[in-house]
Write an enzyme that holds these catalytic residues in place. Sequence first.
Site, short mmCIF file in Angstrom:
data_model
loop_
_atom_site.label_atom_id
_atom_site.label_comp_id
_atom_site.label_asym_id
_atom_site.label_seq_id
_atom_site.Cartn_x
_atom_site.Cartn_y
_atom_site.Cartn_z
N HIS A 1 -17.30 48.52 -80.47
CA HIS A 1 -16.65 47.26 -80.09
C HIS A 1 -17.70 46.15 -80.12
O HIS A 1 -18.25 45.78 -79.09
CB HIS A 1 -16.03 47.39 -78.70
CG HIS A 1 -15.17 46.24 -78.31
ND1 HIS A 1 -14.06 46.37 -77.50
CD2 HIS A 1 -15.25 44.91 -78.59
CE1 HIS A 1 -13.50 45.18 -77.31
NE2 HIS A 1 -14.22 44.29 -77.97
N GLU B 1 -13.23 48.09 -82.80
CA GLU B 1 -12.43 47.30 -81.88
C GLU B 1 -12.97 45.88 -81.79
O GLU B 1 -14.17 45.65 -81.95
CB GLU B 1 -12.47 47.90 -80.47
CG GLU B 1 -11.94 49.29 -80.34
CD GLU B 1 -12.01 49.78 -78.90
OE1 GLU B 1 -11.32 50.78 -78.60
OE2 GLU B 1 -12.73 49.18 -78.08
N HIS C 1 -9.71 53.18 -71.79
CA HIS C 1 -10.28 52.34 -70.74
C HIS C 1 -10.23 53.07 -69.39
O HIS C 1 -9.17 53.28 -68.82
CB HIS C 1 -9.60 50.97 -70.59
CG HIS C 1 -10.52 49.95 -69.97
ND1 HIS C 1 -11.36 49.14 -70.71
CD2 HIS C 1 -10.77 49.65 -68.69
CE1 HIS C 1 -12.06 48.36 -69.91
NE2 HIS C 1 -11.73 48.66 -68.67
#
Length: 237
Positions: A43, A70, A190
């Site tokens: 990410h 991401e 998450h």
Amino acid sequence: MTKLSVNINKIATLRNARGGNVPDLLKVAADIQRFGGQGITIHPRPDERHIRYQDARDLKAVVTTEYNIEGNPQHNFIDLVLECKPDQVTLVPDAIGAITSSAGWDTIKNQEYLTEVIGEFQRNGIRTSIFVDPILEMIEGAKKTGTDRIELYTESFAHQYSLGNEKGIDPYTKAAVLANELGLGINAGHDLSLDNIKFFKENIPGLLEVSIGHALISEALYLGLDNTVNMYLNKLK
């Protein structure tokens, strides 16, 4: 079996804290796959405080499983993804200075924008996934964007589960049922951890993939990286 994609942002954070190339991000990615990990997630953020844009380019030659990038689809990110052509791009509505992701997309308000970006990635052969909260209207909105998959934002579930409230899974189960009915693939991530991943997996029908970074790397400090990856794989069977 639900696939495990390991987010290696925290490895990059550790490397950047000292400068140099220790730990070696590319070697860690290769090792995770050798240990059985079924994907590598990164990410990159605009300030490159952990994953650098060059890391994304270099990893292309290392990731032999599934490569997932991401990020917030701003211009530089879009250009990077189109250059690297990962297997999957996951769109996350991060604010510029966000420490970590904190919410899913409003897929109704941002439908036109998401549809345009998703179409561009799909035309280049990249599977798309968008980060969403377990809200039925947002799942329906995601379908209208043309995305291939959704990624359920699981922070709320993880928090409730840590408090002993197993009912915190209910909105996620309902969201998954709807996504399956609409023909959307389901990813999740998450705050998923060794403590909660088995329960989550058992209650989410059609869960294709989980992306786990912070918890997995933290657990590996005590348990070892090879062992930790395989503990997750066993819980996801």
